[in-house]
Enzyme design. Structure first.
Site, short mmCIF file in Angstrom:
data_model
loop_
_atom_site.label_atom_id
_atom_site.label_comp_id
_atom_site.label_asym_id
_atom_site.label_seq_id
_atom_site.Cartn_x
_atom_site.Cartn_y
_atom_site.Cartn_z
N HIS A 110 0.84 -1.20 0.00
CA HIS A 110 0.00 0.00 0.00
C HIS A 110 0.88 1.25 0.00
CE1 HIS A 110 -3.48 -2.46 0.43
NE2 HIS A 110 -3.36 -2.72 1.72
N ARG A 129 -9.87 1.89 -7.58
CA ARG A 129 -11.32 1.75 -7.42
C ARG A 129 -11.92 3.12 -7.18
NH1 ARG A 129 -14.10 -1.89 -2.53
NH2 ARG A 129 -16.09 -2.25 -3.59
P1 A3P Z 1 -16.11 -4.04 -0.01
O1 A3P Z 1 -15.70 -3.64 1.35
O2 A3P Z 1 -16.75 -2.95 -0.79
O3 A3P Z 1 -16.94 -5.29 -0.01
P2 A3P Z 1 -8.67 -4.87 -0.43
O4 A3P Z 1 -8.39 -6.32 -0.61
O5 A3P Z 1 -7.84 -3.96 -1.26
O6 A3P Z 1 -8.68 -4.49 1.02
O7 A3P Z 1 -10.14 -4.62 -0.98
C1 A3P Z 1 -11.25 -5.11 -0.27
C2 A3P Z 1 -12.49 -4.91 -1.12
O8 A3P Z 1 -12.44 -5.82 -2.24
C3 A3P Z 1 -13.74 -5.26 -0.33
O9 A3P Z 1 -14.78 -4.41 -0.84
C4 A3P Z 1 -13.95 -6.71 -0.72
O10 A3P Z 1 -15.24 -7.21 -0.49
C5 A3P Z 1 -13.61 -6.65 -2.21
N1 A3P Z 1 -13.31 -7.98 -2.76
C6 A3P Z 1 -12.47 -8.93 -2.28
N2 A3P Z 1 -12.50 -10.03 -3.05
C7 A3P Z 1 -13.39 -9.78 -4.05
C8 A3P Z 1 -13.86 -10.54 -5.16
N3 A3P Z 1 -13.45 -11.78 -5.41
N4 A3P Z 1 -14.77 -9.95 -5.98
C9 A3P Z 1 -15.20 -8.70 -5.75
N5 A3P Z 1 -14.79 -7.93 -4.72
C10 A3P Z 1 -13.89 -8.46 -3.87
#
Ligand code: A3P
Length: 301
Positions: A110, A129
């Site tokens: 990050h 995003r």
């Molecule tokens: P939301 O909190 O909107 O559900 P990171 O991994 O960078 O922390 O991002 C987390 C976000 O990615 C979360 O969003 C999570 O639900 C989403 N996410 C993780 N796996 C996913 C998948 N296979 N398809 C769609 N979204 C996904």
């Protein structure tokens, strides 16, 4: 300065629960200054693959995709220890862990792009995003960390911090601008979370081409299967991955949709974020229209 504790630690300042390094702010209960410094000093290698994101932008999803592609369609759950070992988190685990990682694998970070250790032959996958969903997902993430965090956090407060670029790590726009700037570099792949949601197959094909992976139909379909939201949820990704990070409640996989912000942002907050986004991006052709088609910026389209 009222309510502010500054504590010097080498070149590090700790202020209101955040470690301040190179203009980034790392939550002090999750990171150690020494490890961050070691991450910044890591010597990138030609065979490194970095997954570069602002938290809550699809890091985990991209990690599972790259892992499946590099391992003949293997899901994270088929060998959890291997998944964890091949996906070190640079600034949390430090350079020693990355140097010793089994390869091929992908390094999660990050850090803002210009602070990520660079090698001209290393590969950098940047996932971005839309800011409204990042902001809401960030809030959900914070309140999932502990009952105390849930009790002491308000979305309105987090929203103001987000607009001011003062949530953890760095300003949303630091990530967006720095990844955008490098989007055409031959060793950079710039990916939109929303595009992954809209067409996961074409996104996986792009990732495979970028990594020079020979993708046949079987590997493509297997990768789609073992990285989709329902698969990760059903196989308890959140619960099973926590050993590798110092929290017991992180919801890496939560809701996984585009537009969840509609359930949380007020109309006024939505308009303010629209205006902020356009103010920041109006002189950057292409970037200001990046989410056209995803119905994100209602009031300015
Ligand atoms: P939301 O909190 O909107 O559900 P990171 O991994 O960078 O922390 O991002 C987390 C976000 O990615 C979360 O969003 C999570 O639900 C989403 N996410 C993780 N796996 C996913 C998948 N296979 N398809 C769609 N979204 C996904």
């Amino acid at each position: 300065m009222p309510n502010t504790i500054f504590q010097d630690c080498e070149e590090t300042q700790i202020c209101n629960g955040s470690i301040l390094i190179e203009g980034m702010r790392f939550p002090a209960h999750l990171y150690a200054p020494k490890t961050i410094h070691s991450a910044l000093a890591y010597n990138a290698r030609a065979d490194d693959i970095f997954i570069v994101t602002m938290p809550r932008s699809g890091t985990t999803w991209m990690q599972t995709i790259v892992y499946a592609l590099l391992n003949n369609g293997q899901g994270f759950d088929e060998n959890l220890d291997d998944f964890i070992a091949r996906n070190p988190f640079l600034e949390m685990h430090g350079s020693n862990v990355v140097e010793a990682m089994p390869r091929p694998g992908a390094i999660k970070t990050h850090l803002v792009f210009e602070h990520i250790p660079y090698h001209p032959n290393a590969k950098y996958i940047c996932v971005v995003r839309n800011p409204k969903d990042v902001c809401v997902s960030f809030f959900r993430f914070i309140i999932s960390l502990s009952p105390e965090a849930a009790k002491n956090s308000s979305f309105d407060c987090l929203f103001e911090q987000f607009l001011a670029g003062q949530t953890g790590h760095a300003d949303y726009f630091d990530y967006l601008f720095s990844c955008w700037e490098h989007r055409d570099d031959p060793n950079v792949l710039f990916v939109l979370y929303e595009d992954m949601k809209a067409n996961i197959r074409s996104s996986i094909i792009r990732v495979a081409q970028f990594l020079n992976i020979d993708l046949n139909k079987k590997l493509l379909e297997r990768t789609v299967l073992v990285t989709q939201f329902d698969y990760l949820k059903q196989n308890r990704f959140n619960e099973r991955i926590i050993d590798s990070e110092p929290s017991t409640t992180i919801e890496f996989v939560r809701k996984g949709i585009v537009g969840d912000w509609r359930t949380v942002l007020s109309d006024e907050q939505s308009r303010r974020l629209d205006a902020h986004f356009y103010e920041k991006t109006r002189d950057i052709p292409g970037l200001n229209t990046l989410w056209h088609g995803y119905n994100v910026f209602n009031s300015c389209t």
